[in-house]
Design a protein around this motif. Structure first.
Motif, PDB file in Angstrom:
ATOM      1  N   UNK A   1       0.852  -1.183   0.000  1.00 29.81           N
ATOM      2  CA  UNK A   1       0.000   0.000   0.000  1.00 29.81           C
ATOM      3  C   UNK A   1       0.893   1.241   0.000  1.00 29.81           C
ATOM      4  N   UNK A   2       0.631   2.135  -0.919  1.00 30.81           N
ATOM      5  CA  UNK A   2       1.373   3.383  -1.040  1.00 30.81           C
ATOM      6  C   UNK A   2       0.728   4.458  -0.171  1.00 30.81           C
ATOM      7  N   UNK A   3       1.548   5.323   0.416  1.00 34.58           N
ATOM      8  CA  UNK A   3       1.044   6.471   1.166  1.00 34.58           C
ATOM      9  C   UNK A   3       1.636   7.739   0.573  1.00 34.58           C
ATOM     10  N   UNK A   4       0.772   8.691   0.242  1.00 33.41           N
ATOM     11  CA  UNK A   4       1.195   9.992  -0.261  1.00 33.41           C
ATOM     12  C   UNK A   4       1.192  10.988   0.893  1.00 33.41           C
ATOM     13  N   UNK A   5       2.281  11.732   1.038  1.00 27.88           N
ATOM     14  CA  UNK A   5       2.385  12.752   2.079  1.00 27.88           C
ATOM     15  C   UNK A   5       1.972  14.085   1.461  1.00 27.88           C
ATOM     16  N   UNK A   6       0.901  14.682   2.000  1.00 25.57           N
ATOM     17  CA  UNK A   6       0.303  15.876   1.417  1.00 25.57           C
ATOM     18  C   UNK A   6       0.228  17.039   2.400  1.00 25.57           C
ATOM     19  N   UNK A   7       0.062  18.217   1.833  1.00 25.47           N
ATOM     20  CA  UNK A   7      -0.312  19.421   2.572  1.00 25.47           C
ATOM     21  C   UNK A   7      -1.496  20.027   1.834  1.00 25.47           C
ATOM     22  N   UNK A   8      -2.505  20.468   2.586  1.00 21.95           N
ATOM     23  CA  UNK A   8      -3.689  21.054   1.951  1.00 21.95           C
ATOM     24  C   UNK A   8      -4.271  22.121   2.867  1.00 21.95           C
ATOM     25  N   UNK A   9      -5.177  22.927   2.298  1.00 20.36           N
ATOM     26  CA  UNK A   9      -5.744  24.037   3.062  1.00 20.36           C
ATOM     27  C   UNK A   9      -7.254  24.114   2.944  1.00 20.36           C
ATOM     28  N   UNK A  10      -7.886  24.409   4.079  1.00 21.01           N
ATOM     29  CA  UNK A  10      -9.281  24.816   4.121  1.00 21.01           C
ATOM     30  C   UNK A  10      -9.259  26.329   3.946  1.00 21.01           C
ATOM     31  N   UNK A  39      12.360  16.838   1.706  1.00 16.64           N
ATOM     32  CA  UNK A  39      12.977  17.923   2.448  1.00 16.64           C
ATOM     33  C   UNK A  39      12.107  19.148   2.638  1.00 16.64           C
ATOM     34  N   UNK A  40      10.906  19.138   2.085  1.00 16.23           N
ATOM     35  CA  UNK A  40      10.014  20.292   2.159  1.00 16.23           C
ATOM     36  C   UNK A  40       9.139  20.195   3.411  1.00 16.23           C
ATOM     37  N   UNK A  41       8.961  21.301   4.105  1.00 14.48           N
ATOM     38  CA  UNK A  41       8.045  21.306   5.248  1.00 14.48           C
ATOM     39  C   UNK A  41       6.609  21.305   4.742  1.00 14.48           C
ATOM     40  N   UNK A  42       5.699  20.952   5.636  1.00 14.17           N
ATOM     41  CA  UNK A  42       4.278  20.938   5.263  1.00 14.17           C
ATOM     42  C   UNK A  42       3.820  22.321   4.818  1.00 14.17           C
ATOM     43  N   UNK A  43       4.228  23.343   5.539  1.00  7.83           N
ATOM     44  CA  UNK A  43       3.810  24.702   5.219  1.00  7.83           C
ATOM     45  C   UNK A  43       4.416  25.185   3.902  1.00  7.83           C
ATOM     46  N   UNK A  44       5.683  24.905   3.681  1.00 15.46           N
ATOM     47  CA  UNK A  44       6.331  25.308   2.424  1.00 15.46           C
ATOM     48  C   UNK A  44       5.681  24.602   1.238  1.00 15.46           C
ATOM     49  N   UNK A  80      -3.109   5.502   0.161  1.00 18.19           N
ATOM     50  CA  UNK A  80      -3.605   6.317   1.263  1.00 18.19           C
ATOM     51  C   UNK A  80      -2.973   7.688   1.176  1.00 18.19           C
ATOM     52  N   UNK A  81      -3.615   8.665   1.780  1.00 23.42           N
ATOM     53  CA  UNK A  81      -3.017   9.988   1.923  1.00 23.42           C
ATOM     54  C   UNK A  81      -2.812  10.260   3.407  1.00 23.42           C
ATOM     55  N   UNK A  82      -1.710  10.902   3.717  1.00 18.47           N
ATOM     56  CA  UNK A  82      -1.369  11.359   5.056  1.00 18.47           C
ATOM     57  C   UNK A  82      -1.179  12.859   4.899  1.00 18.47           C
ATOM     58  N   UNK A  83      -2.147  13.630   5.388  1.00 15.85           N
ATOM     59  CA  UNK A  83      -2.186  15.055   5.054  1.00 15.85           C
ATOM     60  C   UNK A  83      -2.156  15.947   6.288  1.00 15.85           C
ATOM     61  N   UNK A  84      -1.316  16.974   6.214  1.00 18.73           N
ATOM     62  CA  UNK A  84      -1.351  18.049   7.192  1.00 18.73           C
ATOM     63  C   UNK A  84      -2.233  19.135   6.598  1.00 18.73           C
ATOM     64  N   UNK A  85      -3.278  19.506   7.344  1.00 24.23           N
ATOM     65  CA  UNK A  85      -4.279  20.441   6.857  1.00 24.23           C
ATOM     66  C   UNK A  85      -4.176  21.750   7.641  1.00 24.23           C
ATOM     67  N   UNK A  86      -4.283  22.846   6.909  1.00 26.38           N
ATOM     68  CA  UNK A  86      -4.221  24.187   7.481  1.00 26.38           C
ATOM     69  C   UNK A  86      -5.521  24.925   7.160  1.00 26.38           C
TER      70      UNK A  86
END
Length: 138
Positions: A1-10, A39-44, A80-86
């Protein structure tokens, strides 16, 4: 199972509507954002994606963390997605750019469309409604 590391915004507009986006060649509406580069931060990553997808520059101070969530990916099988949401407030109009095909708005109290990505539908909407900094969708 693959996991994508994401950043997204409301992203909320002046009327407290939540911005939804649909990528070209897909069916599900989701939050603007995308995959983090090594190497990228979630916010960047989020700032880069907002600039690419919406031609939107947002200062880091304008984005508050909502949380980290995991769910099945909307458009990729066995993923799957693993997302930090802002959360952020829009102070200017936005338009679809890059790989986005369509924008939509979800008004407070409106029934969410059936074609929402699982992460947004099953976890983020409830977290957003409970967040003290966001009055949308409550």
């Amino acid at each position: 199972m693959t996991t994508l590391i994401l950043s997204a915004a409301c992203l909320l507009d002046a009327d407290q509507r939540l911005l939804l986006v649909r990528k070209r060649g897909t069916r599900a509406f989701m939050l603007p954002g995308g995959k983090r580069e090594p190497g990228e931060t979630a916010l960047a990553a989020l700032q880069r994606e907002l600039l690419e997808e919406l031609d939107l520059e947002m200062d880091a101070s304008a984005l508050q963390p909502l949380g980290r969530f995991r769910a099945p990916a909307a458009n990729e099988p066995d993923t799957w997605v693993d997302a930090e949401i802002f959360i952020g407030r829009l102070s200017q109009p936005v338009a679809a750019a890059a790989e986005l095909e369509e924008l939509a708005w979800l008004a407070p109290g409106a029934t969410p469309p059936a074609d929402l990505a699982p992460l947004l539908r099953d976890q983020v909407l409830a977290a957003l409604a409970d967040h003290p900094g966001a009055t949308a969708l409550s």
